[in-house]
Each structure stands twice: as structure tokens, then as C-alpha cells.
Scaffold this motif. Structure first.
Motif, PDB file in Angstrom:
ATOM      1  N   LYS A 141      53.155 -33.051  30.369  1.00 45.50           N
ATOM      2  CA  LYS A 141      53.229 -31.727  30.980  1.00 45.50           C
ATOM      3  C   LYS A 141      52.395 -31.613  32.263  1.00 45.50           C
ATOM      4  CE  LYS A 141      54.155 -29.508  26.570  1.00 45.50           C
ATOM      5  NZ  LYS A 141      53.649 -28.679  25.464  1.00 45.50           N
ATOM      6  N   ARG A 142      51.959 -32.743  32.765  1.00 46.30           N
ATOM      7  CA  ARG A 142      51.129 -32.709  33.973  1.00 46.30           C
ATOM      8  C   ARG A 142      51.974 -32.980  35.219  1.00 46.30           C
ATOM      9  NH1 ARG A 142      46.076 -36.551  32.777  1.00 46.30           N
ATOM     10  NH2 ARG A 142      45.497 -35.771  34.836  1.00 46.30           N
ATOM     11  N   HIS A 143      53.175 -32.429  35.238  1.00 44.83           N
ATOM     12  CA  HIS A 143      54.102 -32.726  36.333  1.00 44.83           C
ATOM     13  C   HIS A 143      54.264 -31.574  37.320  1.00 44.83           C
ATOM     14  CE1 HIS A 143      56.787 -30.332  33.804  1.00 44.83           C
ATOM     15  NE2 HIS A 143      56.611 -31.196  32.818  1.00 44.83           N
ATOM     16  N   GLY A 144      53.919 -30.357  36.922  1.00 40.40           N
ATOM     17  CA  GLY A 144      53.949 -29.231  37.851  1.00 40.40           C
ATOM     18  C   GLY A 144      55.304 -28.581  38.057  1.00 40.40           C
ATOM     19  N   ASP A 145      56.326 -28.990  37.312  1.00 44.19           N
ATOM     20  CA  ASP A 145      57.657 -28.376  37.439  1.00 44.19           C
ATOM     21  C   ASP A 145      57.742 -27.217  36.443  1.00 44.19           C
ATOM     22  OD1 ASP A 145      60.440 -27.767  37.175  1.00 44.19           O
ATOM     23  OD2 ASP A 145      60.939 -29.738  38.009  1.00 44.19           O
ATOM     24  N   GLU A 146      57.664 -25.991  36.933  1.00 40.86           N
ATOM     25  CA  GLU A 146      57.590 -24.816  36.065  1.00 40.86           C
ATOM     26  C   GLU A 146      58.826 -24.659  35.180  1.00 40.86           C
ATOM     27  OE1 GLU A 146      55.050 -22.839  35.515  1.00 40.86           O
ATOM     28  OE2 GLU A 146      53.816 -24.037  36.877  1.00 40.86           O
ATOM     29  N   THR A 147      59.987 -24.980  35.723  1.00 40.54           N
ATOM     30  CA  THR A 147      61.216 -24.848  34.943  1.00 40.54           C
ATOM     31  C   THR A 147      61.212 -25.814  33.757  1.00 40.54           C
ATOM     32  OG1 THR A 147      62.485 -24.158  36.879  1.00 40.54           O
ATOM     33  CG2 THR A 147      63.735 -25.010  35.003  1.00 40.54           C
ATOM     34  N   ILE A 148      60.794 -27.036  34.001  1.00 42.11           N
ATOM     35  CA  ILE A 148      60.752 -28.033  32.925  1.00 42.11           C
ATOM     36  C   ILE A 148      59.680 -27.676  31.905  1.00 42.11           C
ATOM     37  CG2 ILE A 148      60.452 -30.483  32.384  1.00 42.11           C
ATOM     38  CD1 ILE A 148      63.030 -29.673  33.962  1.00 42.11           C
ATOM     39  N   LEU A 149      58.558 -27.142  32.371  1.00 43.69           N
ATOM     40  CA  LEU A 149      57.507 -26.702  31.446  1.00 43.69           C
ATOM     41  C   LEU A 149      58.026 -25.606  30.521  1.00 43.69           C
ATOM     42  CD1 LEU A 149      54.334 -26.605  33.735  1.00 43.69           C
ATOM     43  CD2 LEU A 149      54.675 -28.046  31.732  1.00 43.69           C
ATOM     44  N   LYS A 150      58.793 -24.677  31.065  1.00 45.72           N
ATOM     45  CA  LYS A 150      59.364 -23.612  30.234  1.00 45.72           C
ATOM     46  C   LYS A 150      60.328 -24.185  29.200  1.00 45.72           C
ATOM     47  CE  LYS A 150      58.983 -19.904  33.676  1.00 45.72           C
ATOM     48  NZ  LYS A 150      59.746 -18.997  34.580  1.00 45.72           N
ATOM     49  N   ALA A 151      61.101 -25.196  29.608  1.00 39.74           N
ATOM     50  CA  ALA A 151      62.021 -25.840  28.667  1.00 39.74           C
ATOM     51  C   ALA A 151      61.241 -26.533  27.548  1.00 39.74           C
ATOM     52  CB  ALA A 151      62.904 -26.844  29.408  1.00 39.74           C
ATOM     53  N   GLN A 152      60.180 -27.228  27.902  1.00 44.40           N
ATOM     54  CA  GLN A 152      59.362 -27.906  26.893  1.00 44.40           C
ATOM     55  C   GLN A 152      58.755 -26.903  25.923  1.00 44.40           C
ATOM     56  OE1 GLN A 152      57.407 -30.278  30.281  1.00 44.40           O
ATOM     57  NE2 GLN A 152      56.979 -31.564  28.505  1.00 44.40           N
ATOM     58  N   GLU A 153      58.238 -25.798  26.457  1.00 42.50           N
ATOM     59  CA  GLU A 153      57.635 -24.781  25.611  1.00 42.50           C
ATOM     60  C   GLU A 153      58.668 -24.147  24.683  1.00 42.50           C
ATOM     61  OE1 GLU A 153      55.929 -22.217  28.487  1.00 42.50           O
ATOM     62  OE2 GLU A 153      54.309 -23.614  29.009  1.00 42.50           O
ATOM     63  N   LEU A 154      59.883 -23.940  25.184  1.00 42.34           N
ATOM     64  CA  LEU A 154      60.953 -23.386  24.360  1.00 42.34           C
ATOM     65  C   LEU A 154      61.287 -24.318  23.199  1.00 42.34           C
ATOM     66  CD1 LEU A 154      63.237 -21.287  23.890  1.00 42.34           C
ATOM     67  CD2 LEU A 154      64.655 -22.654  25.446  1.00 42.34           C
ATOM     68  N   ILE A 155      61.442 -25.596  23.493  1.00 42.73           N
ATOM     69  CA  ILE A 155      61.787 -26.578  22.460  1.00 42.73           C
ATOM     70  C   ILE A 155      60.665 -26.702  21.433  1.00 42.73           C
ATOM     71  CG2 ILE A 155      62.214 -29.040  22.056  1.00 42.73           C
ATOM     72  CD1 ILE A 155      63.519 -29.089  24.901  1.00 42.73           C
ATOM     73  N   GLU A 156      59.426 -26.758  21.905  1.00 44.52           N
ATOM     74  CA  GLU A 156      58.292 -26.971  21.006  1.00 44.52           C
ATOM     75  C   GLU A 156      57.969 -25.736  20.174  1.00 44.52           C
ATOM     76  OE1 GLU A 156      54.965 -28.510  23.186  1.00 44.52           O
ATOM     77  OE2 GLU A 156      56.139 -30.149  24.062  1.00 44.52           O
ATOM     78  N   SER A 157      58.262 -24.555  20.696  1.00 43.98           N
ATOM     79  CA  SER A 157      57.962 -23.324  19.960  1.00 43.98           C
ATOM     80  C   SER A 157      58.960 -23.055  18.845  1.00 43.98           C
ATOM     81  CB  SER A 157      57.933 -22.131  20.919  1.00 43.98           C
ATOM     82  OG  SER A 157      59.228 -21.876  21.456  1.00 43.98           O
ATOM     83  N   GLN A 158      60.118 -23.719  18.896  1.00 47.67           N
ATOM     84  CA  GLN A 158      61.153 -23.495  17.873  1.00 47.67           C
ATOM     85  C   GLN A 158      61.686 -24.844  17.370  1.00 47.67           C
ATOM     86  OE1 GLN A 158      64.031 -20.294  18.883  1.00 47.67           O
ATOM     87  NE2 GLN A 158      62.850 -19.993  20.762  1.00 47.67           N
ATOM     88  N   PRO A 159      60.855 -25.619  16.683  1.00 47.39           N
ATOM     89  CA  PRO A 159      61.272 -26.964  16.270  1.00 47.39           C
ATOM     90  C   PRO A 159      62.417 -26.986  15.270  1.00 47.39           C
ATOM     91  CG  PRO A 159      59.192 -26.364  15.236  1.00 47.39           C
ATOM     92  CD  PRO A 159      59.471 -25.316  16.264  1.00 47.39           C
ATOM     93  N   THR A 160      62.632 -25.870  14.556  1.00 51.10           N
ATOM     94  CA  THR A 160      63.702 -25.856  13.556  1.00 51.10           C
ATOM     95  C   THR A 160      65.019 -25.337  14.124  1.00 51.10           C
ATOM     96  OG1 THR A 160      63.042 -23.650  12.790  1.00 51.10           O
ATOM     97  CG2 THR A 160      62.060 -25.557  11.678  1.00 51.10           C
ATOM     98  N   THR A 161      65.032 -24.984  15.402  1.00 52.41           N
ATOM     99  CA  THR A 161      66.256 -24.487  16.035  1.00 52.41           C
ATOM    100  C   THR A 161      67.033 -25.643  16.652  1.00 52.41           C
ATOM    101  OG1 THR A 161      65.208 -22.369  16.558  1.00 52.41           O
ATOM    102  CG2 THR A 161      67.191 -22.936  17.796  1.00 52.41           C
ATOM    103  N   ILE A 162      68.339 -25.634  16.456  1.00 50.01           N
ATOM    104  CA  ILE A 162      69.208 -26.616  17.108  1.00 50.01           C
ATOM    105  C   ILE A 162      69.680 -26.035  18.441  1.00 50.01           C
ATOM    106  CG2 ILE A 162      71.400 -27.855  17.005  1.00 50.01           C
ATOM    107  CD1 ILE A 162      69.485 -29.070  15.141  1.00 50.01           C
ATOM    108  N   PHE A 163      69.128 -26.536  19.522  1.00 52.79           N
ATOM    109  CA  PHE A 163      69.547 -26.110  20.859  1.00 52.79           C
ATOM    110  C   PHE A 163      70.573 -27.093  21.406  1.00 52.79           C
ATOM    111  CE2 PHE A 163      65.142 -24.410  20.770  1.00 52.79           C
ATOM    112  CZ  PHE A 163      65.398 -23.085  21.095  1.00 52.79           C
TER     113      PHE A 163
END
Length: 321
Positions: free
Chosen positions: A212-234
Motif C-alpha cells: 500500500k506504499r504506492h500512492g495511488d488513491e484509487t487502488i488504495l480504495k479498492a484494496q480497502e474495499l476488498i479487505e473490509s469485506q473478505p466474505t463478499t464475492i466481488f
């Protein structure tokens, strides 16, 4: 005989220096037992006759300084303590000597995160390096010219040997003994020091931490979305719609910034969720898998084994009480 120089780097761990010295010196005892002459001359080498270890916690007396040693056959680089940029700076005076020894045909045996110092010399550029999973992201950010290997604890390339994982350096020492003296001697050392000679991977021990040390805000939001809902199939399209970004551009940016495809990242987050519940919970494997959104148990088993080298059942046996 081979001359081995164990470098007493500033901020190195005393354990890695002393255990390397003990194991390699003991090989001479094994040789004597079999009626053969000693094979190794093992010396601790430093910038000074007395060196500081473990951020000043210990001090060690050296056999020689680098100015007193023109040539050696093998250089062992010990583990370093946590502040790697600081450790690299403090050990800068070793760099030219190490580069000169390598170009004079010395082998370099790098123990775990000693690889930060080795990489700072440029000798790892374009080569493979095994890195402890906990510092992989930091290492890749500091040394993008080095190819990080994740599926093995040992690399062997052009006379440079590295290992990933704290005490996996014991396996690297066995590997070096086998290279020099054969399998029989390596097995004997394994038995005498009770080291599991068959350990090949650090995958069962990895705790996945996304880059997460890459500075791309859009990708950070995607990572946070995936990690906050591990039981969701996106689906990838659902994530793209949520973030209002085109799929092709998003997938390329995600891979470049995290080192994983979007699907791999989601799989790793789910596997980490499963691992925690297998370690501490009482639910069955099937119950955990269904909670993660998988209907095909076998499909998840394959994903789980891909990232851990173990089946969910074997993982529970290994890490659960």
C-alpha cells in the motif's frame, strides 16, 4: 580448505553470527570423525577489532578486520535489525570490500534480511532474491532491480545465495554444506543440530499484507474495499463501477501497484480470513469456505494450497491448538 568470513555488520543479530560460526566450525569435527582433514577456516571479520551488535545490546571481538584480509572464499552476511536504511548507511564501508571479494570469486551467503545490505551493493541487480514475507514490500520498493522470489526459501545464482524467513538461514547453511561437501555431510549436520532439512518454502508462515506504499488513491480504495469485506464475492466490474474507473486501466494499475492481479488479491484476502478461523475457531472447513462465498469446496482448497502449500485441514493441524 575454504576460508569463511562471517561479517560482523553493524546492527546485525549476534544469534545469526554465532550460530553460523558454530555450525560451520562443527563441520570440521564431522570431517575429523570420518578421518578427513578440516574443510573450513571460519573467522569473524569486521571494520574494527570490536564490533557493536543488535543496536548496541552486544559487542563481539573479531578475528580480523577487512583491511587485514585480502581474499576469502565465502562471505556470510548475517541478519540485520529492523531499520534497514540506517543499517545500510552504517555498513557502507563494507560495500567495496564485498564487491571486490565477489569479483575475486568469493561466494556470498546472505542470511535472511541481510539481503537489504547485499542489495545496496548492486550485486543483486538482475538476480533472484528470497526475502522474508514481512519485509517483501519494503524490499521491493527499495530495490526494484532485484527479482523477489516467493515460492522458495533459498536462491542460488552465480555464487550468491539468499534465503527468506527468520531461521530459514539454518536451511541455507545446510544447503551450502551440501554444495561444498555433499548430501551425506548436510544430513549429518541436520541431525546433529536438529534442523528440518526438507523445509523448502515460507508460504505456510506468510501473513498476507497488501502493498500500500504506492500512492495511488484509487487502488488504495479498492484494496480497502476488498479487505473490509473478505466474505463478499466481488467481480472486477463491480469494483470498477464502485470506483468509477475503466476495467482495463484499473487492472493494469492494480497489478503494477500491488504485485497481484485483482482476483489474486481477493483470493489472498479470503485465504487470510480462512487461516485465522482455522487457527482459532471450531467451525468446520466447509462452514468457513461457505462463509467466504465459495460453493465449490475443492476450488477453494486449490486456492488455499496455492498460497500456503497446505490444504485447509493440514493447515489447521499445523497451527491450531
Amino acid at each position: 580448505m575454504k576460508h569463511i568470513s562471517i561479517l560482523s555488520l553493524y546492527d546485525a543479530t549476534l544469534t545469526s553470527i554465532d550460530s553460523s560460526r558454530q555450525i560451520l566450525t562443527r563441520v570440521n569435527d564431522f570431517m575429523k570423525y570420518h578421518g578427513n582433514p578440516p574443510f573450513y577456516t571460519v573467522e569473524i571479520v569486521g571494520l574494527e577489532e570490536r564490533m557493536e551488535m543488535d543496536s548496541g545490546l552486544y559487542h563481539i571481538n573479531t578475528h580480523k578486520t577487512i583491511n587485514q584480509l585480502d581474499k576469502t572464499d565465502v562471505v556470510v552476511l548475517p541478519l540485520l535489525c529492523g531499520d534497514f536504511p540506517k543499517a545500510i548507511s552504517k555498513n557502507k564501508k563494507y560495500q567495496d570490500w564485498l564487491i571486490r571479494q565477489y569479483h575475486n570469486n568469493a561466494e556470498i551467503v546472505c542470511l535472511c534480511v541481510g539481503s537489504f545490505f547485499l542489495a545496496s551493493t548492486g550485486l543483486l541487480n538482475g538476480k533472484k532474491c528470497a526475502v522474508h514475507w514481512a519485509v517483501k514490500n519494503e524490499f521491493q520498493a527499495m530495490f526494484p532491480e532485484v527479482t523477489v522470489v516467493e515460492d522458495s526459501i533459498i536462491t542460488d545464482e552465480n555464487g550468491i545465495y539468499t534465503c527468506g524467513g527468520g531461521y530459514s538461514y539454518l536451511n541455507l547453511l545446510l544447503y551450502i554444506i551440501e554444495k561444498h561437501l555433499g548430501r551425506e555431510m548436510s544430513i549429518l549436520a541436520s541431525k546433529m543440530f536438529e534442523i528440518d532439512i526438507e523445509r523448502k518454502s515460507q508460504n505456510p508462515f506468510v501473513i498476507f499484507v497488501g502493498q500500500k506504499r504506492h500512492g495511488d488513491e484509487t487502488i488504495l480504495k479498492a484494496q480497502e474495499l476488498i479487505e473490509s469485506q473478505p466474505t463478499t464475492i466481488f467481480t472486477v466490474d463491480e469494483i470498477c463501477n464502485t470506483l468509477d474507473v475503466g476495467r482495463r486501466t484499473f487492472e493494469r494499475r492494480f497489478k503494477n501497484n500491488t504485485g497481484n492481479s485483482v482476483v489474486e488479491y481477493m483470493q489472498r484476502v479470503k485465504v487470510e480470513f480462512a487461516k485465522k478461523h482455522l487457527e482459532t475457531g471450531r467451525r468446520t472447513v466447509n462452514e468457513i469456505v461457505y462463509e467466504l462465498g465459495y460453493n465449490d469446496i475443492d476450488a477453494f482448497r486449490k486456492v488455499f494450497k496455492k498460497f500456503t502449500d497446505l490444504s485447509p485441514v493440514d493447515y489447521r493441524k499445523k497451527f491450531s491448538r
